[in-house]
Design an enzyme around this catalytic site. Structure first.
Site, mmCIF file in Angstrom:
data_model
loop_
_atom_site.group_PDB
_atom_site.id
_atom_site.type_symbol
_atom_site.label_atom_id
_atom_site.label_comp_id
_atom_site.label_asym_id
_atom_site.label_seq_id
_atom_site.Cartn_x
_atom_site.Cartn_y
_atom_site.Cartn_z
ATOM 1 C CG HIS A 1 -9.073 4.147 -31.496
ATOM 2 N ND1 HIS A 1 -8.918 4.721 -32.729
ATOM 3 C CD2 HIS A 1 -9.117 5.179 -30.618
ATOM 4 C CE1 HIS A 1 -8.866 6.035 -32.609
ATOM 5 N NE2 HIS A 1 -8.978 6.335 -31.329
ATOM 6 C CB CYS B 1 -8.586 6.360 -36.880
ATOM 7 S SG CYS B 1 -7.472 5.423 -35.807
ATOM 8 C CD GLU C 1 -11.214 0.456 -34.929
ATOM 9 O OE1 GLU C 1 -11.752 1.096 -35.839
ATOM 10 O OE2 GLU C 1 -11.015 0.933 -33.786
#
Length: 171
Positions: free
Chosen positions: A90, A118, A92
């Site tokens: 991801h 998430c 992040e």
């Protein structure tokens, strides 16, 4: 009243506010995403300076998702299913690990993300010492993730600024 150059006495600042500025940069960063399913980006900022960026895609040195590297993404799995088979990281995660890779502390930083984090990314954000997350779009933002960020001391808010139109020259 005009100055000696004939300009008006007060100058109107047409620059974007800081949130709009950094979110706009995040939307440009997401253009580098190599996931064939979704383009997401994160920008980590400290003292109004970018310290790291990340976008979603395969790990460093691994063939890109859009080149068929990720079976889940190149297959026909419905959105949100088969995530345990996806090899993409991801945005992040990539922004945080990019900071670590270069030895840059994220303690006390702010993260701008084009899509809300998430649960797994929320845990990384908390452990990285990031104190604020500003996200643009919402996708399956669970109450559990919101509660975890709050309990971890991370302020999480939806972006409310202005996103500018970006026009790229034709190649």
């Amino acid at each position: 009243m005009a100055d000696s150059n004939g300009h008006a006495g007060h100058v109107h600042d047409k620059r974007p506010d800081w949130d709009s500025y950094f979110m706009q940069i995040a939307h440009v960063v997401k253009l580098r995403a190599n996931c064939s399913r979704r383009m997401v980006a994160a920008v980590i900022v400290k003292d109004k300076r970018i310290i790291s960026t990340g976008y979603n895609g395969t790990p460093r040195g691994v063939r890109n998702c859009f080149e068929g590297s990720c079976g889940r993404c190149s297959g026909h799995a419905p959105s949100g299913s088969g995530l345990d088979e996806c090899i993409c990281s991801h945005a992040e995660e990539n922004a945080i690990t990019q900071s670590a890779y270069h030895g840059i502390s994220t303690k006390g930083a702010t993260m701008y993300v084009t899509l809300n984090p998430c649960l797994t990314c929320a845990k990384m954000i908390i452990n990285a010492g990031i104190k604020e997350v500003i996200y643009d779009e919402e996708y399956r933002f669970s109450d559990q993730t919101k509660a975890l960020l709050a309990e971890g001391g991370v302020v999480c808010r939806k972006f409310t600024g202005t996103r500018l139109e970006i026009h790229f020259p034709e190649e």
